[in-house]
Design an enzyme around this catalytic site. Sequence first.
Site, PDB file in Angstrom:
ATOM      1  N   LEU A  30       0.826  -1.211   0.000  1.00 52.80           N
ATOM      2  CA  LEU A  30       0.000   0.000   0.000  1.00 52.80           C
ATOM      3  C   LEU A  30       0.859   1.259   0.000  1.00 52.80           C
ATOM      4  CD1 LEU A  30      -2.792  -1.031   2.551  1.00 52.80           C
ATOM      5  CD2 LEU A  30      -2.654  -1.467   0.092  1.00 52.80           C
ATOM      6  N   HIS A  34      -3.384   4.224  -2.391  1.00 50.53           N
ATOM      7  CA  HIS A  34      -4.362   3.410  -1.660  1.00 50.53           C
ATOM      8  C   HIS A  34      -4.992   4.211  -0.516  1.00 50.53           C
ATOM      9  CE1 HIS A  34      -1.681   0.164  -3.369  1.00 50.53           C
ATOM     10  NE2 HIS A  34      -2.859  -0.262  -3.752  1.00 50.53           N
TER      11      HIS A  34
END
Length: 276
Positions: A30, A34
């Site tokens: 991530l 994200h």
Amino acid sequence: MTAPLVVGSRAELDATLPGGRLLVPTMGALHEGHASLLRLARAHGDGPLVASVFVNPMQFAPGEDLERYPRTFEADLALCAREGVDVVFAPDVEEVYPGGDPQVTVDPGPLGAELEGASRPTHFRGVLTVVAKLLGLVRPEVAVFGEKDYQQLTLVRRMVDDLCLGVRVAGAPTVRDPDGLALSSRNRYLSPREREQALALSRALDAARRTGAVEAAEKVLADADGVAVDYLALRGPDLGPAPVAGPARLLVAARVGTTRLIDNVALDLGAGSEGP
Ligand code: PAF
């Protein structure tokens, strides 16, 4: 900051979560892109915010980067905690594909064979199949996908409409580094020199956006060092044929070193020419 609950099965999800769920499907690794998806999901309601973290083998062809795809679960959990994620759904392959490869899969239709699909013919079948499964497992009211993967977003919307899946799909704008590079989990494969070369993609798209002319992007890419262009394609906003006027989407894919990168931008082609 409260740590999210980590669950690994549908049974646990059902035992822990009320309705109104908001889902951000991810493959982990991530980054701030994200984080923006998670914030957008949260803006869609007060229900439990679920981030799924699952590196989906079905969307990687043999020889692609399944084995080396970055897995950074502890850092992912920290980002999820920071963004107020309630549940991280991190199933293993057996939970998602009990009994191995599914016999019934989602056919992405003609658009699945174009653009990314021309180089990665099995990719979108794998993506849509796992997204359908994640929607079935989590049963969210809203699911959020990034515009960075614009063809994926378009195909997910189409699947949800065509198969009446009853979930709202929200698209989140691409997040970029200050120099323009679109954030991607695969950027970490780039050497410093390749990262510099990769800027040609966003510069090309930006040149087209500013001028409304695809030729401006072609020129930037033609002059770029170390960038092997797969396609630069003008399409309608729903990825139908290129319009002559009005809103459009310009998409690019290129290999920089061994890394395949994609990016896209919304264009306004103006009123078009009136013809002779
Ligand atoms: O965009 C991604 O990270 C993946 O393609 C998705 C949507 C999580 C499906 O595996």
